[in-house]
Design an enzyme around this catalytic site. Structure first.
Site, short mmCIF file in Angstrom:
data_model
loop_
_atom_site.label_atom_id
_atom_site.label_comp_id
_atom_site.label_asym_id
_atom_site.label_seq_id
_atom_site.Cartn_x
_atom_site.Cartn_y
_atom_site.Cartn_z
N GLY A 134 0.88 -4.95 1.08
CA GLY A 134 -0.37 -5.03 0.32
C GLY A 134 -0.18 -5.73 -1.01
O GLY A 134 -1.13 -6.34 -1.53
N GLU A 141 5.39 -4.86 6.91
CA GLU A 141 4.76 -3.73 7.60
C GLU A 141 5.32 -3.49 8.99
O GLU A 141 5.36 -2.37 9.48
CB GLU A 141 3.24 -3.95 7.70
N GLU A 201 -0.46 -9.30 -0.20
CA GLU A 201 -1.86 -9.57 0.17
C GLU A 201 -2.74 -9.59 -1.08
O GLU A 201 -3.65 -10.42 -1.20
CB GLU A 201 -2.34 -8.52 1.17
N ALA A 231 0.87 -1.18 0.00
CA ALA A 231 0.00 0.00 0.00
C ALA A 231 0.90 1.22 0.00
O ALA A 231 2.07 1.15 0.41
CB ALA A 231 -0.89 -0.02 1.24
N1 CAA Z 1 4.67 3.20 -0.74
C1 CAA Z 1 5.07 4.36 -1.29
N2 CAA Z 1 6.18 4.47 -2.04
C2 CAA Z 1 6.93 3.35 -2.21
C3 CAA Z 1 6.58 2.11 -1.64
C4 CAA Z 1 5.39 2.05 -0.87
N3 CAA Z 1 4.92 0.91 -0.32
N4 CAA Z 1 7.53 1.20 -1.97
C5 CAA Z 1 8.42 1.85 -2.73
N5 CAA Z 1 8.07 3.14 -2.88
C6 CAA Z 1 8.76 4.19 -3.64
C7 CAA Z 1 9.99 4.66 -2.87
O1 CAA Z 1 9.64 5.62 -1.90
C8 CAA Z 1 10.81 5.23 -4.01
O2 CAA Z 1 10.30 6.50 -4.35
P1 CAA Z 1 11.30 7.76 -4.52
O3 CAA Z 1 12.15 7.39 -5.71
O4 CAA Z 1 10.36 8.89 -4.77
O5 CAA Z 1 12.10 7.84 -3.27
C9 CAA Z 1 10.50 4.30 -5.17
O6 CAA Z 1 9.27 3.64 -4.85
C10 CAA Z 1 11.55 3.22 -5.35
O7 CAA Z 1 11.75 2.57 -4.12
P2 CAA Z 1 13.20 2.39 -3.40
O8 CAA Z 1 14.09 3.49 -3.80
O9 CAA Z 1 12.96 2.17 -1.96
O10 CAA Z 1 13.68 1.03 -4.15
P3 CAA Z 1 14.68 -0.07 -3.59
O11 CAA Z 1 14.92 -1.00 -4.74
O12 CAA Z 1 15.83 0.55 -2.88
O13 CAA Z 1 13.82 -0.86 -2.45
C11 CAA Z 1 11.87 -1.96 -1.58
C12 CAA Z 1 12.71 -1.59 -2.83
C13 CAA Z 1 12.67 -2.95 -0.70
C14 CAA Z 1 10.61 -2.64 -2.09
C15 CAA Z 1 11.55 -0.67 -0.78
O14 CAA Z 1 11.00 0.29 -1.68
C16 CAA Z 1 10.57 -0.87 0.33
O15 CAA Z 1 10.93 -1.35 1.39
N6 CAA Z 1 9.29 -0.49 0.10
C17 CAA Z 1 8.27 -0.54 1.13
C18 CAA Z 1 7.80 -1.96 1.37
C19 CAA Z 1 6.74 -1.96 2.46
O16 CAA Z 1 7.00 -1.64 3.61
N7 CAA Z 1 5.50 -2.34 2.07
C20 CAA Z 1 4.39 -2.35 3.00
C21 CAA Z 1 3.59 -1.07 2.87
S1 CAA Z 1 2.30 -0.92 4.09
C22 CAA Z 1 1.10 -1.98 3.56
O17 CAA Z 1 1.18 -2.55 2.49
C23 CAA Z 1 -0.10 -2.17 4.49
C24 CAA Z 1 -1.03 -3.24 4.10
O18 CAA Z 1 -1.17 -4.24 4.78
C25 CAA Z 1 -1.84 -3.14 2.90
#
Ligand code: CAA
Length: 257
Positions: A108, A131, A111, A65
């Site tokens: 998400g 998360e 999921e 998400a």
């Molecule tokens: N939400 C918003 N933006 C996101 C995102 C997310 N879930 N995942 C990645 N992005 C964005 C990053 O902020 C980045 O944007 P900018 O270039 O503007 O900074 C862009 O996508 C590329 O991401 P990274 O630079 O972080 O890429 P990476 O290859 O270094 O890392 C990754 C990849 C490991 C997937 C890392 O992006 C990450 O950890 N993302 C978040 C994963 C996460 O925590 N997901 C759970 C979200 S909460 C949820 O989903 C609740 C639920 O139950 C539904």
């Protein structure tokens, strides 16, 4: 449609939905999920479609998400917006849905994949519920569906640490149907879709409904509890810290408040 592409003329009876926010690794913001809901509703009514494939791109199915959209919300905001109610359309769709996954399927994204009916994964796919690392917990079915798929001990490990599963591990645990080389995941999803599309759509839909019934008998209760608890994490300072730290690209400092 701004964040998804829908194609229904590549192969007879098969529609393809592509999640299309590549710069954000297909982070699932509310508009994207509303577009998915609308597309699924239309495809479900369209007699020329029998099977639906949902995919992202090579780098990501979806990295979760949209954290930036949620970061500053209060628990009450989350409860009132109730963003995951839009997601219910995935499981309500009568036609079979195949997820074709490459790269990240996290939070998400994982999921979403688990709500689909079958999963073809590229060998590069990574699944996980990270998360916990941003001070919250799964809120769109992860605690229920992952536990049913991989068993309690593994689900605890994955959800409480945020560790990822490789495609091979996900296959071992029964989370995905097949793992293929990265050039093949969409092709294989189409092969599976074509096989099903030749069969009686009535029987296919009734069989799908019956399988889901056995799986979901007690799911509603679990999903309701999970959703409330997810929204409740937005009452904590740790959720604010975790999500802000992600946005600001630094390590979070959790205080248990
Ligand atoms: N939400 C918003 N933006 C996101 C995102 C997310 N879930 N995942 C990645 N992005 C964005 C990053 O902020 C980045 O944007 P900018 O270039 O503007 O900074 C862009 O996508 C590329 O991401 P990274 O630079 O972080 O890429 P990476 O290859 O270094 O890392 C990754 C990849 C490991 C997937 C890392 O992006 C990450 O950890 N993302 C978040 C994963 C996460 O925590 N997901 C759970 C979200 S909460 C949820 O989903 C609740 C639920 O139950 C539904």
């Amino acid at each position: 449609m701004e964040f998804i592409k829908v194609t229904d003329n590549k192969e007879p009876y098969i529609a393809l939905i592509e999640l299309n926010r590549p710069k954000e690794l297909n982070a699932l913001n509310r508009q994207l999920m509303e577009e998915v809901r609308d597309a699924l509703q239309q495809l479900d009514k369209n007699d020329a479609v029998r099977v639906i494939i949902i995919t992202g791109n090579e780098q990501a199915f979806a990295a979760g998400a949209d954290i930036k959209q949620m970061a500053d919300k209060t628990a009450i905001d989350m409860l009132m917006i109730d963003q995951f109610s839009t997601w219910d359309q995935i499981r309500k769709t009568k036609k079979p849905i195949i997820a074709a996954v490459s790269g990240f399927a996290l939070g998400g994204g994982c999921e979403f994949v688990m709500t689909c009916d079958m999963v073809i994964a590229s060998e590069t796919a990574k699944f996980g519920q990270p998360e916990i690392k941003i001070g919250t917990m799964p809120g769109a079915g992860g605690t229920q569906r992952l536990t049913k798929a991989v068993g309690k001990a593994k689900a605890m490990e994955l959800i409480l640490t945020g560790r990822f599963l490789s495609a091979e591990e996900a296959h071992f645990y029964g989370l995905v149907n097949k793992v293929v080389p990265k050039e093949m995941y969409l092709y294989e999803a189409f092969q599976l879709a074509k096989e099903i599309a030749q069969l009686s759509p009535v029987a296919v839909q009734l069989a799908k409904e019956s399988i889901n019934r056995s799986f979901e008998t007690h799911l509603d209760e679990g999903l309701t509890l999970e959703r409330k608890n997810f929204y409740l994490t937005f009452a904590s300072e740790d959720q604010k810290e975790g999500m802000r730290a992600f946005v600001e690209k630094r390590k979070p400092n959790f205080k248990g408040k």
